[in-house]
Each structure stands twice: as C-alpha cells, then as structure tokens.
Design a protein around this motif. Structure first.
Motif, short mmCIF file in Angstrom:
data_model
loop_
_atom_site.label_atom_id
_atom_site.label_comp_id
_atom_site.label_asym_id
_atom_site.label_seq_id
_atom_site.Cartn_x
_atom_site.Cartn_y
_atom_site.Cartn_z
N ARG A 121 0.82 -1.20 0.00
CA ARG A 121 0.00 0.00 0.00
C ARG A 121 0.86 1.26 0.00
O ARG A 121 0.37 2.36 -0.24
N ARG A 122 2.16 1.11 0.26
CA ARG A 122 3.06 2.25 0.26
C ARG A 122 3.36 2.76 -1.15
O ARG A 122 4.03 3.79 -1.30
N GLU A 125 -2.05 4.87 -1.73
CA GLU A 125 -3.39 4.28 -1.57
C GLU A 125 -4.20 4.36 -2.86
O GLU A 125 -4.81 3.39 -3.29
N GLU A 126 -4.18 5.52 -3.50
CA GLU A 126 -4.96 5.69 -4.73
C GLU A 126 -4.44 4.78 -5.83
O GLU A 126 -5.22 4.13 -6.55
N LEU A 177 -12.46 -0.83 4.45
CA LEU A 177 -11.41 -0.95 3.43
C LEU A 177 -11.67 -2.14 2.52
O LEU A 177 -11.72 -1.99 1.30
#
Length: 330
Positions: A121-122, A125-126, A177
């Motif tokens: 996810r790093r 996020e988009e 999420l």
C-alpha cells in the motif's frame, strides 16, 4: 542478571512461573539514524537508556522487496520473489545481525516485519486501489510473491540473524477498506505465508494489529491467526487489555499505554504516569487473578521526539509495584 532477564521472558512467554512482568516500548528513528552504523548505534543507545526486557528492531529507513516508485501495473506484475538476491532482504538481515552482535546476547530481540499488504500500500493508496480495480487477481499474485519474500526474510531473521522472533505488523482489516470476503480472498493468503514461516522458525512470535490512521479494525479477521503474543491498538479499538486477551483466546498480550502524541505517556506528569502504571497492573490482576500473560508496553511505536525518560518511569513503577505486592507470577 542478564541471564535472569532473558530466562524470565521465556518463562513468561511459555506460561511458566516468572519473577517479573516483562516491559518494552518502541521508538521510531531520527532521519540521520535510518541506515548503517548510525542505525545500529540508535538501537543500542535506546536499549541502554530504557533497559527493556526485549528490544524491537525497527524497520525505519527500509523500503520493500518490490520497487515502491513504480507507476504502471505492468511494472508491478513483473515483480517476482528474489529471496537472498533482493537488496531489501540483504539490508534488513545485515541490520538485524549487526544489532544482535552488538547486544552480545544481553537482550532478546524481535524484528519488525510488515505484512505484504502493509508494504504494497506504500505505492500510494490511490494507485494501489486503481491497480486493484483494474486487475484484482494480479494484485493477489503480487501479494503472494511478497509473502514468499517476507517468509524467507522472517526465517532468516530468526535462524541466521539471531532474533528471538518476528513482530509481524498487520494492516488491511480497517473498517470499510475490504469486505471480509475480499480480505479472505486477497489479503489473508499472503499473510499466512509469512506467519507459517515465522511460526516454523520460532515459538515466540508477536502479532501487531495496527490501528492505522486511527481507524478501527475488523479484529475478528485476525482473531484466529497463530502466534504466541498479540498486540493491538487498545485506545483506537476501544478494546482493553483484559477484554482483548479473552477475545484472542487468552494468549499472551502486550500493551497498556496509548502511543499517540498528546496522550498520557507523552503529556502526563511523572506522578500521573506512575499512577496509570499501577492502575493498568491492578486492573489486569483483578480481571485474571494473576499477571500471567502480560507484557507491559503500548499500542504502537512512539515518535523520535518522545522523551525516553518517560518509559523509565513506567519500568521503575512496575518494579516498585512488584516489590510492594510481593509479586510472583504463577
């Protein structure tokens, strides 16, 4: 004395009689301490200053087995496990080995490994969810590949670098999420690869359920994950130590204090911090009739500017309380 500390910790983790409640806190590194000898020195200095029952080796300054600067899904899909050839893995193993060598067996260490999703996810996020919507199976595959690399890393950290266990930080169960079905299909399989590896290599691993962005987790998604000890964000989840320990099957638990800026351990007086230490201990003993299964600590790591003397107040008051109560764990 050193032998007694290490032996006491093992006795506690194994549910055997022990003389003291173990205590340990964690602190993020400063920007100039993120690599090389400065990083090793920062860990040793923190250990000497706070005298924890064990030290967590921090991940700060490291990246991930996969390139986090990629911009196209095709680049991500090209990633394959590199194991010993992956620079990230080599750097982390070197860091852990050097820290353990400097400690010379005086203090046990756990190494902070982040789950595959936490690292992926790093990329942003988009960007992650753009890729996920475009090709969810590809993302699942990449997470599994990451799981293979991190499983290899976990084994080597324990078997070669000298860590007692893995402190596995998990994310992805935040409310809203993923659905439970999505989590089971896309997130959990890669996590299980890492957990299997670390559990095969050590009986002393810790699961950390991260209160990412102060969002409550669907903790039931992790409830049955195997590990010796669990650590969750008590003050984010609104789940006290006593209730959480019951939820996780009466396993060993770690925590007690809020790690967030402005909360008691950051902003309270010495008297208030000592009083809260006693309150945590008394509440736990009242609930269970003993102190079995407790490692005193916090929800997560503290920021670099935290005054480490405040950790020492907690440890000192814990030992005072043990003397006052003639504490001996069953």
């Amino acid at each position: 004395m050193t032998y007694q500390k290490k032996e006491n910790l093992r006795q506690m983790l194994e549910g055997k009689p022990h003389a003291h409640v173990p205590v340990s806190f964690f602190q993020h590194l400063n920007p100039w301490e993120l690599s090389g000898e400065a990083c090793v020195e920062a860990h040793i200095r923190f250990c000497r200053r706070t005298e924890p029952d064990f030290l967590k080796i921090m991940h700060d300054g490291l990246t991930a087995p996969v390139d986090l600067n990629l911009t196209e899904l095709s680049e991500l899909k090209a990633y394959r496990p590199g194991f010993q050839n992956n620079p990230y893995i080599r750097k982390y193993l070197d860091r852990a080995a050097r820290i353990n060598d400097r400690l010379a067996g005086d203090t046990d260490t756990w190494c902070n490994v982040f789950s595959p999703f936490t690292l992926l996810r790093r990329i942003g996020e988009e960007r992650f969810f753009t890729f996920f919507r475009e090709d969810p199976q590809a993302i699942r595959d990449v997470l599994l590949f990451l799981g293979e690399d991190l499983a290899y890393l976990s084994r080597k950290l324990i078997e070669d670098a000298g860590c007692m266990g893995i402190f596995l930080a998990l994310q992805g169960a935040e409310s809203g999420l993923f659905t439970p079905e999505e989590f089971s299909d896309f997130i959990a399989p890669s996590e299980q690869l890492v957990i299997t590896a670390m559990e095969e290599s050590s009986p002393y691993n810790i699961l950390h359920f991260c209160g990412w962005n102060q969002i409550k987790n669907q903790l039931e998604l992790w409830k049955d994950y195997p590990a010796n000890t669990v650590n969750w964000a008590i003050y984010v989840e609104n789940l006290p130590l006593t209730e959480g320990r019951k939820m996780f099957g009466m396993r060993n638990c770690m925590g007690g204090f809020d790690n967030r800026r402005g909360k008691l351990l950051y902003a309270g007086t010495e008297k208030e911090i000592r009083q809260e230490t006693v309150n945590i201990l008394e509440t736990y003993r009242k609930a269970f009739g003993s102190m079995d299964g407790l490692m005193l600590g916090a929800d997560c790591s503290f920021l670099p500017d935290f005054e480490t003397q405040r950790f020492c107040w907690v440890t000192d008051e814990l030992r005072n309380w043990e003397r006052r109560t003639a504490y001996v764990a069953r």
